[in-house]
Design an enzyme around this catalytic site. Sequence first.
Site, PDB file in Angstrom:
ATOM      1  N   ARG A   1      85.119  11.209  46.626  1.00 11.93           N
ATOM      2  CA  ARG A   1      83.808  10.575  46.666  1.00 11.93           C
ATOM      3  C   ARG A   1      83.587   9.747  47.921  1.00 11.93           C
ATOM      4  NH1 ARG A   1      83.879   7.837  41.075  1.00 11.93           N
ATOM      5  NH2 ARG A   1      85.682   9.030  40.377  1.00 11.93           N
TER       6      ARG A   1
ATOM      7  N   GLU B   1     102.348   6.625  48.439  1.00 10.78           N
ATOM      8  CA  GLU B   1     102.309   6.741  46.976  1.00 10.78           C
ATOM      9  C   GLU B   1     101.614   5.530  46.380  1.00 10.78           C
ATOM     10  OE1 GLU B   1     106.256   9.271  45.687  1.00 10.78           O
ATOM     11  OE2 GLU B   1     106.091   7.160  45.097  1.00 10.78           O
TER      12      GLU B   1
HETATM   13  C1  PRP Z   1      88.113   7.253  41.899  1.00  9.31           C
HETATM   14  C2  PRP Z   1      87.196   6.564  42.887  1.00  9.31           C
HETATM   15  C3  PRP Z   1      88.148   5.873  43.820  1.00  9.31           C
HETATM   16  C4  PRP Z   1      89.310   5.495  42.895  1.00  9.31           C
HETATM   17  C5  PRP Z   1      89.237   4.049  42.509  1.00  9.31           C
HETATM   18  O1  PRP Z   1      88.570   8.447  42.473  1.00  9.31           O
HETATM   19  O2  PRP Z   1      86.393   7.525  43.590  1.00  9.31           O
HETATM   20  O3  PRP Z   1      88.623   6.751  44.825  1.00  9.31           O
HETATM   21  O4  PRP Z   1      89.190   6.327  41.720  1.00  9.31           O
HETATM   22  O5  PRP Z   1      90.273   3.701  41.620  1.00  9.31           O
HETATM   23  P1  PRP Z   1      91.374   2.611  41.939  1.00  9.31           P
HETATM   24  O6  PRP Z   1      90.710   1.471  42.676  1.00  9.31           O
HETATM   25  O7  PRP Z   1      91.841   2.194  40.584  1.00  9.31           O
HETATM   26  O8  PRP Z   1      92.447   3.257  42.753  1.00  9.31           O
HETATM   27  P2  PRP Z   1      89.334   9.578  41.684  1.00  9.31           P
HETATM   28  O9  PRP Z   1      90.805   9.434  41.950  1.00  9.31           O
HETATM   29  O10 PRP Z   1      88.901   9.557  40.259  1.00  9.31           O
HETATM   30  O11 PRP Z   1      88.904  10.954  42.345  1.00  9.31           O
HETATM   31  P3  PRP Z   1      87.580  11.547  43.034  1.00  9.31           P
HETATM   32  O12 PRP Z   1      87.088  10.609  44.098  1.00  9.31           O
HETATM   33  O13 PRP Z   1      88.110  12.808  43.610  1.00  9.31           O
HETATM   34  O14 PRP Z   1      86.534  11.763  41.973  1.00  9.31           O
HETATM   35 MG    MG Z   2      87.875   8.762  44.607  1.00 11.77          MG
END
Ligand code: PRP
Ligand code: MG
Length: 178
Positions: free
Chosen positions: A63, A96
């Site tokens: 995103r 990681e």
């Molecule tokens: C979501 C969002 C952020 C992250 C935030 O992405 O777009 O990148 O989670 O979460 P955090 O602050 O707890 O790390 P996701 O990994 O769901 O994948 P996407 O962007 O591919 O939909």
């Molecule tokens: Mg994301």
Amino acid sequence: KEQKLTFLRNTVRNIPDFPIPGIQFKDVTPLFNTKESLSILTDVLLEEYKGKGITKVVGIESRGFIMGPIMALELGAGFVPIRKPGKLPAEVFEEEYEKEYGVDKIQIHKDSLYEDDVVLIHDDLLATGGTMFAAYNLVKRMGVKNIYVNFIIELEELKGRTLFPKDVDIKALIQFSI
Ligand code: PRP
Ligand code: MG
């Protein structure tokens, strides 16, 4: 500007119980859906970062790939993707981080940034902060000294900001309390 932010805030869509029961999912897609909201969102983001000499916008898959390139183009900067493992073809640095279930990894091309780049790392949402903190560490590891961090939305209650050193410039346009 306050008016624009209020409009954006009201345009984010709340989806209850997605992807699992109990989660209030903040859907950003309506922000991109109309020319009005997309242009207001772009304006507000650019307002924050123009004149800072940004040379590269780093976007986090998936995103962060929507507004990242738009900002890069408008700021006169390049765009660099951070991707999930196994997607980038050339040599990578990898970091990681903890997710709800186990560990996850992200990667960046080794030759995509230089020490004197002024980098804006962008993602749509700050939740626990794990993803962005890993991205920040990747960029840091490449010797970059000037780093800005940007989100459209911050879920304040999860306190993702507290992962970062105090002096990091972190901005989110819109705050939600879960
Ligand atoms: C979501 C969002 C952020 C992250 C935030 O992405 O777009 O990148 O989670 O979460 P955090 O602050 O707890 O790390 P996701 O990994 O769901 O994948 P996407 O962007 O591919 O939909
Ligand atoms: Mg994301």
